[in-house]
Design an enzyme around this catalytic site. Structure first.
Site, mmCIF file in Angstrom:
data_model
loop_
_atom_site.group_PDB
_atom_site.id
_atom_site.type_symbol
_atom_site.label_atom_id
_atom_site.label_comp_id
_atom_site.label_asym_id
_atom_site.label_seq_id
_atom_site.Cartn_x
_atom_site.Cartn_y
_atom_site.Cartn_z
ATOM 1 N N PHE A 157 0.850 -1.192 0.000
ATOM 2 C CA PHE A 157 0.000 0.000 0.000
ATOM 3 C C PHE A 157 0.891 1.251 0.000
ATOM 4 O O PHE A 157 1.883 1.316 0.728
ATOM 5 C CB PHE A 157 -0.895 -0.037 1.242
ATOM 6 C CG PHE A 157 -1.987 0.989 1.236
ATOM 7 C CD1 PHE A 157 -3.163 0.757 0.543
ATOM 8 C CD2 PHE A 157 -1.832 2.186 1.921
ATOM 9 C CE1 PHE A 157 -4.173 1.706 0.537
ATOM 10 C CE2 PHE A 157 -2.840 3.134 1.914
ATOM 11 C CZ PHE A 157 -4.019 2.892 1.220
ATOM 12 N N ASP A 206 0.851 -5.033 8.558
ATOM 13 C CA ASP A 206 -0.270 -4.105 8.390
ATOM 14 C C ASP A 206 -1.526 -4.947 8.175
ATOM 15 O O ASP A 206 -1.614 -5.718 7.215
ATOM 16 C CB ASP A 206 -0.006 -3.184 7.185
ATOM 17 C CG ASP A 206 -1.031 -2.050 7.091
ATOM 18 O OD1 ASP A 206 -2.206 -2.277 7.466
ATOM 19 O OD2 ASP A 206 -0.666 -0.954 6.635
ATOM 20 N N TYR A 229 -11.399 2.161 9.736
ATOM 21 C CA TYR A 229 -12.585 2.641 9.007
ATOM 22 C C TYR A 229 -12.988 1.713 7.864
ATOM 23 O O TYR A 229 -13.888 2.026 7.123
ATOM 24 C CB TYR A 229 -12.382 4.071 8.495
ATOM 25 C CG TYR A 229 -11.089 4.340 7.752
ATOM 26 C CD1 TYR A 229 -10.923 3.940 6.435
ATOM 27 C CD2 TYR A 229 -10.033 5.009 8.380
ATOM 28 C CE1 TYR A 229 -9.741 4.193 5.754
ATOM 29 C CE2 TYR A 229 -8.849 5.263 7.702
ATOM 30 C CZ TYR A 229 -8.705 4.850 6.392
ATOM 31 O OH TYR A 229 -7.532 5.097 5.742
ATOM 32 N N LYS A 230 -12.294 0.578 7.724
ATOM 33 C CA LYS A 230 -12.644 -0.391 6.675
ATOM 34 C C LYS A 230 -13.589 -1.431 7.283
ATOM 35 O O LYS A 230 -14.718 -1.100 7.632
ATOM 36 C CB LYS A 230 -11.362 -0.975 6.087
ATOM 37 C CG LYS A 230 -10.571 0.112 5.359
ATOM 38 C CD LYS A 230 -9.178 -0.295 4.966
ATOM 39 C CE LYS A 230 -8.487 0.878 4.270
ATOM 40 N NZ LYS A 230 -7.044 0.727 4.184
ATOM 41 N N ARG A 271 -12.710 -3.549 -7.796
ATOM 42 C CA ARG A 271 -12.485 -4.274 -6.552
ATOM 43 C C ARG A 271 -13.801 -4.362 -5.796
ATOM 44 O O ARG A 271 -14.404 -3.341 -5.485
ATOM 45 C CB ARG A 271 -11.429 -3.513 -5.749
ATOM 46 C CG ARG A 271 -10.723 -4.318 -4.710
ATOM 47 C CD ARG A 271 -9.691 -3.474 -3.979
ATOM 48 N NE ARG A 271 -10.322 -2.388 -3.224
ATOM 49 C CZ ARG A 271 -9.697 -1.673 -2.296
ATOM 50 N NH1 ARG A 271 -8.432 -1.899 -2.009
ATOM 51 N NH2 ARG A 271 -10.325 -0.720 -1.649
HETATM 52 C C1 LIG Z 1 -6.252 1.804 4.237
HETATM 53 C C2 LIG Z 1 -4.830 1.502 4.491
HETATM 54 C C3 LIG Z 1 -4.017 2.428 5.149
HETATM 55 C C4 LIG Z 1 -4.584 3.764 5.547
HETATM 56 O O1 LIG Z 1 -3.694 4.621 6.158
HETATM 57 P P1 LIG Z 1 -4.256 5.992 6.765
HETATM 58 O O2 LIG Z 1 -3.163 6.495 7.573
HETATM 59 O O3 LIG Z 1 -5.503 5.673 7.514
HETATM 60 O O4 LIG Z 1 -4.603 6.894 5.624
HETATM 61 C C5 LIG Z 1 -2.694 2.065 5.405
HETATM 62 N N1 LIG Z 1 -2.215 0.861 5.020
HETATM 63 C C6 LIG Z 1 -2.983 -0.050 4.359
HETATM 64 C C7 LIG Z 1 -2.422 -1.366 3.976
HETATM 65 C C8 LIG Z 1 -4.302 0.260 4.072
HETATM 66 O O5 LIG Z 1 -5.060 -0.619 3.419
#
Ligand SMILES: *Cc1c(COP(=O)(O)O)cnc(C)c1O
Length: 422
Positions: A143, A219, A244-245, A394
């Site tokens: 990511f 992560d 938030y997911k 997706r």
């Molecule tokens: C959604 C996501 C993030 C989000 O990071 P924020 O700091 O909340 O913007 C980070 N890493 C992964 C793998 C994600 O899927």
């Protein structure tokens, strides 16, 4: 695990037998988690929301909780609320999240800051703990924020950021073997790939890192709340994730971090904030960090957001990981079955692992007109999926809020839009 196997077998009976929308409705009727759908706000009838892995839906209880925190706690109790529960909230919600969804015993998880900031804090702490080593290992397909944060740390410290080629297949210890060595300080990877949903071998890769004396940081943004994680059992050192997911914490909800108990008091995070200070309110002259996970806090926690994360976690905890995973597997299999029957002839390609066991809770389908099709799905068909460059649609199958008829309708509407007549 037995519960998971039984739950999977129960839903599994149905998959492969869905030949009509009525069959999909029957699966909804048999779905043990169907009742959770009514506990979420539904914005418009007929909307098929398949983006709960980017922004989870709004739990009705979140509205009540936010109202209580804002009106009763902030409005009425004012600053007294810090002592009446607010100060304990980051650790409390962290423990609920850790025990219910991450396989982490209490005292190791904290809800704080954003995923990006938590990743920075933990990666920097790991690098300090391995200061004689010069390599950070990650995946080129990681990511973006993760790659950028690691690149920033590498640049600031003169380290090598080693990026393993990332593809749609699950990352294994064997694939990483030649990239991790005795000069590796920390390995940072996503448990579930944000594009393909491929599940990395969390235990195997953690063991590989440990064989070389490196620390392992996972992560969990696309896995927690959708499949078993098992941090303690796998000996994971550090982890971060987004709330938030699948956790339905709401836009900008505070994220979480995990620090294995054995490392607490030894690892030190780079932001020396007053919320990580022992005896915080004596306002002492020097920084003297908490000896436990509390040290990984920095500044004042966002109490309203934190309270809503608590609501989302409670719903997922009530459903239970085995049932969540079983339903996600069944939803994914239905989607892939319909893709094979309807969408392969229309030029779609599966961009996720074919094997359900190797796939998280979303499915990616590639198509040369992917972006246009996504726009049309949203504008004309009341289906909201996600899109990832260059050509991937997706479909997030958040098990609490997605029904089998949602999957049927989304694939049915997509095939109609993709047919040559359009
Ligand atoms: C959604 C996501 C993030 C989000 O990071 P924020 O700091 O909340 O913007 C980070 N890493 C992964 C793998 C994600 O899927």
């Amino acid at each position: 695990m037995l519960a998971l196997k039984l739950a999977v077998r129960n839903v599994w009976r149905w998959v492969g037998m869905v030949h009509s929308r009525a069959d999909a409705s029957e699966m909804d009727a048999a779905d043990e988690l169907a009742r959770f759908r009514d506990q979420f706000h539904r914005p418009e009838p007929g909307l098929v929301y398949l983006d709960g892995n980017s922004l989870g839906m709004l739990p009705a209880a979140a509205v009540a909780r936010a109202h209580e925190v804002i009106v009763a706690q902030w409005g009425q109790r004012l600053i007294r609320s810090w002592d009446e529960g607010w100060l304990d909230l980051p650790g409390q919600v962290g423990d609920r999240l850790g025990t219910a969804l991450l396989g982490a015993a209490p005292g190791q998880v904290l809800v704080s800051d954003s995923t990006t900031v938590n990743l920075y804090k933990l990666a920097a702490a790991a690098l300090d703990a391995r200061a004689d080593r010069s390599v950070i290992v990650t995946s080129a397909g990681e990511f973006p924020t993760d790659r950028y944060v690691l690149a920033g740390l590498a640049a600031a410290r003169g380290l090598e950021l080693r990026q393993v080629a990332g593809g749609p297949e699950p990352l294994t210890a064997a694939a990483l073997e030649s990239h991790v060595d005795d000069d590796t300080a920390v390995v940072v990877l996503s448990h579930v790939d944000y594009r393909s949903a491929a599940i990395a071998d969390l235990a195997g890769i953690t063991a590989l890192a440990h064989r070389h004396g490196a620390l392992m940081l996972w992560d969990l943004s696309h896995s927690a709340g959708a499949l078993p994680v098992g941090l303690d059992a796998a000996g994971v050192d550090l982890a971060v994730g987004c709330s938030y997911k699948y956790l339905n914490g709401g836009p900008g909800a505070p994220a979480y971090l995990y620090v294995r108990r054995a490392h607490q008091g030894l690892l030190r995070q780079p932001i020396w904030g007053w919320f990580g200070q022992r005896e915080q309110f004596t306002m002492g002259p020097v920084y003297d960090p908490e000896p436990d996970v509390g040290q990984f806090q920095a500044g004042t926690p966002p109490i309203v957001g934190l309270s809503i994360v608590d609501v989302g976690v409670a719903l997922l905890a009530e459903a239970g990981v085995p049932r969540l995973r079983a339903k996600a597997l069944a939803l994914g299999s239905l989607l892939v079955d319909l893709y094979e029957e309807w969408l392969v002839p229309l030029g779609f390609r599966l961009a996720s692992p074919r094997d359900a066991a190797a796939r998280g809770s979303h499915v990616a389908l590639a198509h040369p007109d992917g972006r246009l099709l996504r726009d049309r799905l949203v504008a004309r068909a009341q289906v909201v999926p996600d899109f990832r460059m260059p050509d991937q649609l997706r479909f997030g199958l958040a098990p609490l809020t997605t029904s089998f008829t949602d999957v049927w309708d989304a694939m049915d509407r997509l095939r109609r839009l993709a047919e040559p007549a359009h």
